[in-house]
Each structure stands twice: as structure tokens, then as C-alpha cells.
Design a protein around this motif. Structure first.
Motif, PDB file in Angstrom:
ATOM      1  N   GLY A  33     -18.100  63.546  -7.885  1.00 13.84           N
ATOM      2  CA  GLY A  33     -17.419  62.438  -8.552  1.00 13.84           C
ATOM      3  C   GLY A  33     -17.552  61.092  -7.844  1.00 13.84           C
ATOM      4  O   GLY A  33     -17.078  60.079  -8.343  1.00 13.84           O
ATOM      5  N   LYS A  34     -18.213  61.086  -6.680  1.00  6.81           N
ATOM      6  CA  LYS A  34     -18.365  59.831  -5.929  1.00  6.81           C
ATOM      7  C   LYS A  34     -19.711  59.172  -6.235  1.00  6.81           C
ATOM      8  O   LYS A  34     -20.631  59.814  -6.756  1.00  6.81           O
ATOM      9  N   SER A  35     -19.838  57.903  -5.860  1.00  8.47           N
ATOM     10  CA  SER A  35     -21.106  57.203  -6.036  1.00  8.47           C
ATOM     11  C   SER A  35     -21.668  56.811  -4.678  1.00  8.47           C
ATOM     12  O   SER A  35     -20.937  56.342  -3.808  1.00  8.47           O
ATOM     13  N   LEU A  36     -22.959  57.037  -4.514  1.00  6.95           N
ATOM     14  CA  LEU A  36     -23.643  56.704  -3.257  1.00  6.95           C
ATOM     15  C   LEU A  36     -24.722  55.676  -3.532  1.00  6.95           C
ATOM     16  O   LEU A  36     -25.514  55.823  -4.474  1.00  6.95           O
ATOM     17  N   PHE A  37     -24.778  54.668  -2.681  1.00  2.00           N
ATOM     18  CA  PHE A  37     -25.828  53.653  -2.739  1.00  2.00           C
ATOM     19  C   PHE A  37     -26.836  53.966  -1.635  1.00  2.00           C
ATOM     20  O   PHE A  37     -26.482  54.002  -0.461  1.00  2.00           O
ATOM     21  N   LEU A  38     -28.067  54.201  -2.043  1.00  2.00           N
ATOM     22  CA  LEU A  38     -29.116  54.577  -1.087  1.00  2.00           C
ATOM     23  C   LEU A  38     -30.079  53.407  -0.988  1.00  2.00           C
ATOM     24  O   LEU A  38     -30.657  52.999  -2.001  1.00  2.00           O
ATOM     25  N   HIS A  39     -30.210  52.833   0.197  1.00  2.00           N
ATOM     26  CA  HIS A  39     -31.068  51.653   0.300  1.00  2.00           C
ATOM     27  C   HIS A  39     -32.063  51.790   1.440  1.00  2.00           C
ATOM     28  O   HIS A  39     -31.978  52.712   2.256  1.00  2.00           O
ATOM     29  N   GLY A  40     -32.998  50.863   1.472  1.00  5.71           N
ATOM     30  CA  GLY A  40     -34.043  50.873   2.480  1.00  5.71           C
ATOM     31  C   GLY A  40     -35.224  50.103   1.936  1.00  5.71           C
ATOM     32  O   GLY A  40     -35.362  49.952   0.725  1.00  5.71           O
ATOM     33  N   PRO A  41     -36.098  49.617   2.846  1.00  5.24           N
ATOM     34  CA  PRO A  41     -37.220  48.791   2.393  1.00  5.24           C
ATOM     35  C   PRO A  41     -38.220  49.572   1.547  1.00  5.24           C
ATOM     36  O   PRO A  41     -38.176  50.808   1.515  1.00  5.24           O
ATOM     37  N   SER A  42     -39.107  48.839   0.895  1.00  2.82           N
ATOM     38  CA  SER A  42     -40.159  49.473   0.095  1.00  2.82           C
ATOM     39  C   SER A  42     -40.959  50.428   0.982  1.00  2.82           C
ATOM     40  O   SER A  42     -41.328  50.085   2.102  1.00  2.82           O
ATOM     41  N   GLY A  43     -41.187  51.629   0.499  1.00  5.55           N
ATOM     42  CA  GLY A  43     -41.924  52.634   1.266  1.00  5.55           C
ATOM     43  C   GLY A  43     -41.037  53.455   2.194  1.00  5.55           C
ATOM     44  O   GLY A  43     -41.516  54.337   2.903  1.00  5.55           O
ATOM     45  N   ALA A  44     -39.723  53.208   2.178  1.00  7.40           N
ATOM     46  CA  ALA A  44     -38.802  53.918   3.086  1.00  7.40           C
ATOM     47  C   ALA A  44     -38.618  55.384   2.692  1.00  7.40           C
ATOM     48  O   ALA A  44     -38.069  56.160   3.462  1.00  7.40           O
ATOM     49  N   GLY A  45     -39.054  55.747   1.484  1.00 10.44           N
ATOM     50  CA  GLY A  45     -38.931  57.149   1.066  1.00 10.44           C
ATOM     51  C   GLY A  45     -37.822  57.380   0.067  1.00 10.44           C
ATOM     52  O   GLY A  45     -37.445  58.520  -0.198  1.00 10.44           O
ATOM     53  N   LYS A  46     -37.323  56.311  -0.557  1.00 12.45           N
ATOM     54  CA  LYS A  46     -36.190  56.442  -1.478  1.00 12.45           C
ATOM     55  C   LYS A  46     -36.565  57.295  -2.701  1.00 12.45           C
ATOM     56  O   LYS A  46     -35.873  58.257  -3.030  1.00 12.45           O
ATOM     57  N   SER A  47     -37.664  56.926  -3.368  1.00  6.85           N
ATOM     58  CA  SER A  47     -38.061  57.690  -4.562  1.00  6.85           C
ATOM     59  C   SER A  47     -38.447  59.119  -4.173  1.00  6.85           C
ATOM     60  O   SER A  47     -38.161  60.065  -4.920  1.00  6.85           O
ATOM     61  N   THR A  48     -39.067  59.276  -3.019  1.00 10.24           N
ATOM     62  CA  THR A  48     -39.425  60.626  -2.550  1.00 10.24           C
ATOM     63  C   THR A  48     -38.169  61.466  -2.379  1.00 10.24           C
ATOM     64  O   THR A  48     -38.116  62.625  -2.812  1.00 10.24           O
ATOM     65  N   LEU A  49     -37.136  60.887  -1.779  1.00  5.05           N
ATOM     66  CA  LEU A  49     -35.879  61.628  -1.587  1.00  5.05           C
ATOM     67  C   LEU A  49     -35.259  62.015  -2.931  1.00  5.05           C
ATOM     68  O   LEU A  49     -34.749  63.129  -3.097  1.00  5.05           O
ATOM     69  N   LEU A  50     -35.321  61.120  -3.918  1.00  2.00           N
ATOM     70  CA  LEU A  50     -34.763  61.453  -5.237  1.00  2.00           C
ATOM     71  C   LEU A  50     -35.520  62.624  -5.860  1.00  2.00           C
ATOM     72  O   LEU A  50     -34.919  63.500  -6.485  1.00  2.00           O
ATOM     73  N   ASN A  51     -36.837  62.659  -5.659  1.00  2.65           N
ATOM     74  CA  ASN A  51     -37.617  63.796  -6.182  1.00  2.65           C
ATOM     75  C   ASN A  51     -37.281  65.092  -5.452  1.00  2.65           C
ATOM     76  O   ASN A  51     -37.338  66.172  -6.042  1.00  2.65           O
ATOM     77  N   LEU A  52     -36.926  64.988  -4.187  1.00  8.78           N
ATOM     78  CA  LEU A  52     -36.472  66.175  -3.445  1.00  8.78           C
ATOM     79  C   LEU A  52     -35.120  66.636  -3.983  1.00  8.78           C
ATOM     80  O   LEU A  52     -34.879  67.835  -4.153  1.00  8.78           O
ATOM     81  N   LEU A  53     -34.233  65.677  -4.283  1.00  4.61           N
ATOM     82  CA  LEU A  53     -32.906  66.023  -4.832  1.00  4.61           C
ATOM     83  C   LEU A  53     -33.040  66.705  -6.192  1.00  4.61           C
ATOM     84  O   LEU A  53     -32.232  67.563  -6.543  1.00  4.61           O
ATOM     85  N   GLY A  54     -34.051  66.307  -6.952  1.00  9.36           N
ATOM     86  CA  GLY A  54     -34.268  66.909  -8.265  1.00  9.36           C
ATOM     87  C   GLY A  54     -35.054  68.204  -8.204  1.00  9.36           C
ATOM     88  O   GLY A  54     -35.269  68.846  -9.223  1.00  9.36           O
TER      89      GLY A  54
END
Ligand code: ATP
Ligand code: MG
Length: 226
Positions: A33-54
Motif C-alpha cells: 500500500g506504500k509508494s516508493l520513488f526510485l531514482h538515479g542517473p540515466s544508465g543507473a539500472g532503473k528500468s533493469t530493476l523494474l524488469n527484475l521486479l516483474g
């Protein structure tokens, strides 16, 4: 104690065995029920982490638990079904099917998941309600996705992620920046809809200004030594 919607331990992912880790993190937890803001520079692995979560990608090391399910324990087909049932994704490039209308795009998760269709009630009525709640007027609902502005596409993608009340909504911020006021309004609408059905939200951006909208934030540092 609130149960964790997402729990990550000692995670390592490399795109190739000889590459530097794209994602390397010791631990991360998001309560239900909480919201998390995930940040970091371009190439930091944000989209990669989302694909791991999925469960689209699997880690080389570590454990990802989503709604009490360890993703690595599921065979690929069950991971796909788990993702369709429980996770709503807003992709960085939206991934709308251009020849389908906004409404038909929103209905797609109900075609892939019986659970999402059942939880939507009357899927067409619910899709129209979500589109309207995200400030899209009725004529836009029936327009082909290819004819929508970037901001309209983002809201259609959000309605598609929200339909059928998935327990977790994951949003990858579009790189093509909307203006600040529109981006703030979009986040507020997304969070309000998610909160109304107690969904957990993970929202990715490089823009730290947006952190104030969320319950918690987490920084991805970028490329680390191999
Ligand atoms: N399909 C892929 N194959 C190989 N390497 C990849 C692939 N996708 C991403 N990478 C690499 O993984 C690293 C992290 O990329 P990722 O797309 O996760 O970053 P990001 O934080 O989402 O960046 P952005 O803010 O630009 O979207 C980068 O070094 C990138 O080159
Ligand atoms: Mg990205």
C-alpha cells in the motif's frame, strides 16, 4: 506489522557475464500500500530493476520476493501469469498498441489475466472510468493510440496498468519530458487511483524533484565496478 509487497535481498544482475553489474543492491523493501520513488542517473539500472521486479529478467544472485512469492522459484510461464495477474506496468515508452484505441489498450490486461478481468467488474465501464479519472475526455477513449499526444499516451498507459486493481503498479518515467506541472498532476492522479485500491506503487525517475509525492525514496547509484 504491514506485510512487504516487495522484498529484495543481495541482488546482482549483469547483462553479460563480462559486463559491470547493471543492478547491485543489498536490500530494498516496499510495504504493501506504500509508494516508493526510485531514482538515479540515466544508465543507473532503473528500468533493469523494474524488469527484475516483474520477473522478466532473473538475477544472477539474490532473491526477489513479490507478494510473498520468490520470483526465481517460478517457471517462466508461471512468472508471466503472476506478472499479468498482480502487476500493472507503465513502460518508459508506454508500449501502447498504436492501431488499437485508447480504450482497447486499457482493456488488454483483462485479456491476459482472468483475475484482472474479474476484479475490473464490467471491464469496459471500468476502463472508461479510469480514463476519465486520469482526465481523458470521452472522444479520446475511442481514438487510435497512434493519434494521441505523449501526455495522453502516458495516461492511457496508466489506466492500463491500473485496471483490475493489481496489487503492485510499476511506472517507468518517460524520457520525453512532460512539463513539470503536467508531470506533477499525472503523479497525483496515479497515486490517488492506486491509493483508493491500496495498490503498492514503484515509480522511477531521474528527476529528484518528484520525490516529495511518495512515501519513501531509494537511489540507484549507477554502474559499479565488476
Ligand atoms: N537489453 C540490454 N542489453 C544489454 N545491456 C543493457 C540492456 N538494457 C540496458 N542495458 C544496460 O544496463 C545498464 C542500465 O540500463 P537501464 O536501462 O536499466 O538504465 P536506466 O536507469 O533505466 O536509464 P534511463 O534513465 O536512461 O532510462 C546500462 O548500462 C545499459 O547499457
Ligand atoms: Mg530506463
Amino acid at each position: 506489522m504491514t506485510p512487504a509487497a516487495i522484498r529484495i535481498d543481495d541482488l546482482l544482475f549483469r547483462w553479460r557475464p563480462d559486463a559491470a553489474p547493471a543492478v547491485c543492491l543489498r536490500g530494498l523493501q516496499v510495504d504493501a500500500g506504500k509508494s516508493l520513488f526510485l531514482h538515479g542517473p540515466s544508465g543507473a539500472g532503473k528500468s533493469t530493476l523494474l524488469n527484475l521486479l516483474g520477473g522478466v529478467l532473473l538475477p544472477e544472485r539474490g532473491r526477489i520476493e513479490v507478494l510473498g512469492q520468490v520470483l526465481g522459484d517460478l517457471p517462466a510461464a508461471r512468472r508471466d501469469a503472476f506478472r499479468a495477474d498482480h502487476l500493472g506496468f507503465i513502460f518508459q515508452q508506454f508500449n501502447l498498441l498504436p492501431w488499437l484505441s485508447a480504450l482497447e489498450n486499457v482493456l488488454l490486461p483483462c485479456r491476459f489475466s482472468r483475475r484482472r478481468a474479474q476484479r475490473a467488474g464490467d471491464p469496459v465501464a471500468e476502463a472508461r472510468r479510469l480514463l476519465a479519472a486520469l482526465d481523458l475526455a470521452a472522444p479520446v477513449h475511442d481514438a487510435p493510440a497512434a493519434e494521441l499526444s505523449v501526455g495522453q499516451q502516458q495516461r492511457v498507459a496508466a489506466a492500463r496498468a491500473l485496471i483490475g486493481r493489481p496489487e503492485i503498479v510499476i511506472a517507468d518515467e518517460p524520457t520525453s519530458a512532460l512539463d513539470a506541472a503536467r508531470q506533477d498532476a499525472f503523479i497525483d492522479l496515479l497515486l490517488a487511483e492506486a491509493k483508493a485500491v491500496a495498490s503498492t506503487v514503484v515509480f522511477v525517475s531521474h528527476d529528484q524533484r518528484l520525490a516529495a509525492h511518495f512515501d519513501a525514496s531509494f537511489a540507484l547509484a549507477g554502474e559499479l565496478p565488476a
